[in-house]
Design a protein around this motif. Structure first.
Motif, PDB file in Angstrom:
ATOM      1  N   HIS A 137      47.265  46.915  35.031  1.00  0.00           N
ATOM      2  CA  HIS A 137      46.381  45.919  35.174  1.00  0.00           C
ATOM      3  C   HIS A 137      45.272  46.278  36.190  1.00  0.00           C
ATOM      4  CE1 HIS A 137      46.072  41.247  36.586  1.00  0.00           C
ATOM      5  NE2 HIS A 137      45.215  41.714  35.980  1.00  0.00           N
ATOM      6  N   ASP A 138      44.235  46.435  35.559  1.00  0.00           N
ATOM      7  CA  ASP A 138      43.051  47.028  36.395  1.00  0.00           C
ATOM      8  C   ASP A 138      42.251  46.059  37.457  1.00  0.00           C
ATOM      9  OD1 ASP A 138      43.814  49.370  35.153  1.00  0.00           O
ATOM     10  OD2 ASP A 138      42.435  48.985  33.553  1.00  0.00           O
ATOM     11  N   ALA A 139      41.803  46.593  38.281  1.00  0.00           N
ATOM     12  CA  ALA A 139      40.821  45.737  39.302  1.00  0.00           C
ATOM     13  C   ALA A 139      39.414  45.969  38.956  1.00  0.00           C
ATOM     14  CB  ALA A 139      41.103  46.216  40.540  1.00  0.00           C
ATOM     15  N   GLU A 140      38.983  46.829  37.976  1.00  0.00           N
ATOM     16  CA  GLU A 140      37.253  46.798  37.848  1.00  0.00           C
ATOM     17  C   GLU A 140      37.510  47.320  36.346  1.00  0.00           C
ATOM     18  OE1 GLU A 140      36.664  51.501  39.148  1.00  0.00           O
ATOM     19  OE2 GLU A 140      36.961  50.177  40.604  1.00  0.00           O
ATOM     20  N   GLU A 141      36.029  47.051  36.023  1.00  0.00           N
ATOM     21  CA  GLU A 141      35.518  47.294  34.584  1.00  0.00           C
ATOM     22  C   GLU A 141      35.443  48.549  34.398  1.00  0.00           C
ATOM     23  OE1 GLU A 141      32.195  45.514  31.329  1.00  0.00           O
ATOM     24  OE2 GLU A 141      32.318  44.875  33.362  1.00  0.00           O
ATOM     25  N   ARG A 142      35.715  48.909  32.831  1.00  0.00           N
ATOM     26  CA  ARG A 142      35.576  50.415  32.583  1.00  0.00           C
ATOM     27  C   ARG A 142      34.873  50.087  31.030  1.00  0.00           C
ATOM     28  NH1 ARG A 142      40.662  53.697  32.269  1.00  0.00           N
ATOM     29  NH2 ARG A 142      41.050  52.246  30.843  1.00  0.00           N
ATOM     30  N   ALA A 143      34.880  51.349  30.535  1.00  0.00           N
ATOM     31  CA  ALA A 143      34.225  51.177  29.142  1.00  0.00           C
ATOM     32  C   ALA A 143      35.295  50.495  28.120  1.00  0.00           C
ATOM     33  CB  ALA A 143      33.923  52.523  28.510  1.00  0.00           C
ATOM     34  N   THR A 144      34.880  49.355  27.658  1.00  0.00           N
ATOM     35  CA  THR A 144      35.788  48.469  27.035  1.00  0.00           C
ATOM     36  C   THR A 144      36.042  48.786  25.671  1.00  0.00           C
ATOM     37  OG1 THR A 144      35.262  46.643  28.625  1.00  0.00           O
ATOM     38  CG2 THR A 144      36.480  46.203  26.472  1.00  0.00           C
ATOM     39  N   HIS A 150      36.160  39.069  33.549  1.00  0.00           N
ATOM     40  CA  HIS A 150      36.902  39.030  34.880  1.00  0.00           C
ATOM     41  C   HIS A 150      38.252  39.445  35.290  1.00  0.00           C
ATOM     42  CE1 HIS A 150      39.819  35.863  33.871  1.00  0.00           C
ATOM     43  NE2 HIS A 150      38.904  35.530  33.124  1.00  0.00           N
ATOM     44  N   ASP A 151      38.824  40.034  34.076  1.00  0.00           N
ATOM     45  CA  ASP A 151      40.091  40.603  34.317  1.00  0.00           C
ATOM     46  C   ASP A 151      40.141  41.914  33.206  1.00  0.00           C
ATOM     47  OD1 ASP A 151      42.363  41.148  35.525  1.00  0.00           O
ATOM     48  OD2 ASP A 151      43.387  39.139  34.741  1.00  0.00           O
ATOM     49  N   PHE A 152      40.675  42.992  33.731  1.00  0.00           N
ATOM     50  CA  PHE A 152      40.654  44.189  32.854  1.00  0.00           C
ATOM     51  C   PHE A 152      42.200  44.658  32.964  1.00  0.00           C
ATOM     52  CE2 PHE A 152      37.101  43.602  35.235  1.00  0.00           C
ATOM     53  CZ  PHE A 152      35.820  43.524  34.091  1.00  0.00           C
ATOM     54  N   PHE A 153      42.569  45.195  31.783  1.00  0.00           N
ATOM     55  CA  PHE A 153      43.926  45.758  31.420  1.00  0.00           C
ATOM     56  C   PHE A 153      43.625  47.294  30.880  1.00  0.00           C
ATOM     57  CE2 PHE A 153      44.576  41.406  31.302  1.00  0.00           C
ATOM     58  CZ  PHE A 153      45.701  41.209  32.153  1.00  0.00           C
TER      59      PHE A 153
END
Length: 122
Positions: free
Chosen positions: A76-83, A59-62
Motif C-alpha cells: 500500500h504505497d504512499a506516493e504515485e508511480r507510473a500507473t 489519492h491512494d496507491f497500491f
C-alpha cells in the motif's frame, strides 16, 4: 493506525477479481492471460491508482503482482508511480457489492491493460 476504507474496498475488489480469474480460467478471453502470467511466475509489479468519484487525481496507491494466475498485494504505497490500472472509489465499492456480476462477466473488469502487461494479443 486505523485501516482506510479505500484499503478495505481495494482488498475486497481484489478478492472478487481473483475469484473471476479462477472461475474463468478456461475461458477463451482469460486462459491466455493466466497461462502467460504463470510462465513468468513473478509477473512484475503493477501500480494501481485510486481516485475519488468525479476526480481524475489519484489519492491512494497500491502495488500488486500477477502471480500464478492471481493478483497478490505487494504494498500500500504512499506516493504515485507510473500507473498500470486506475479505479475510482465507486468502482471498488461496486465490485465489492456485486461480486457475482464481475465473476460471471470478467470483461467488465477492463483487462486490456493486463493483456498488454503480459504481452498477449487481444
Amino acid at each position: 493506525m486505523p485501516v482506510s476504507s479505500t484499503y478495505i474496498h481495494f482488498l475486497q475488489a481484489l478478492n472478487v477479481i481473483n475469484a473471476s480469474l479462477q472461475a474463468n480460467r478456461d475461458s477463451a478471453a482469460l486462459n491466455p492471460l493466466i497461462r502467460a502470467s504463470k510462465s513468468t511466475s513473478t509477473g512484475g509489479e503493477l501500480a494501481v491508482a485510486i481516485h475519488a468519484d468525479g476526480s481524475d487525481e489519484p489519492h491512494d496507491f497500491f502495488t500488486i503482482r500477477l502471480q500464478n494466475g492471481l493478483f497478490v498485494l505487494v504494498s500500500h504505497d504512499a506516493e504515485e508511480r507510473a500507473t498500470a490500472w486506475k479505479f475510482s472509489e465507486g468502482d471498488l465499492k461496486e465490485i465489492a457489492r456485486n461480486p457475482r456480476k464481475y465473476i460471471d462477466n470478467p470483461a467488465l473488469l477492463a483487462a486490456e491493460w493486463m493483456r498488454r502487461r503480459v504481452s498477449v494479443s487481444a
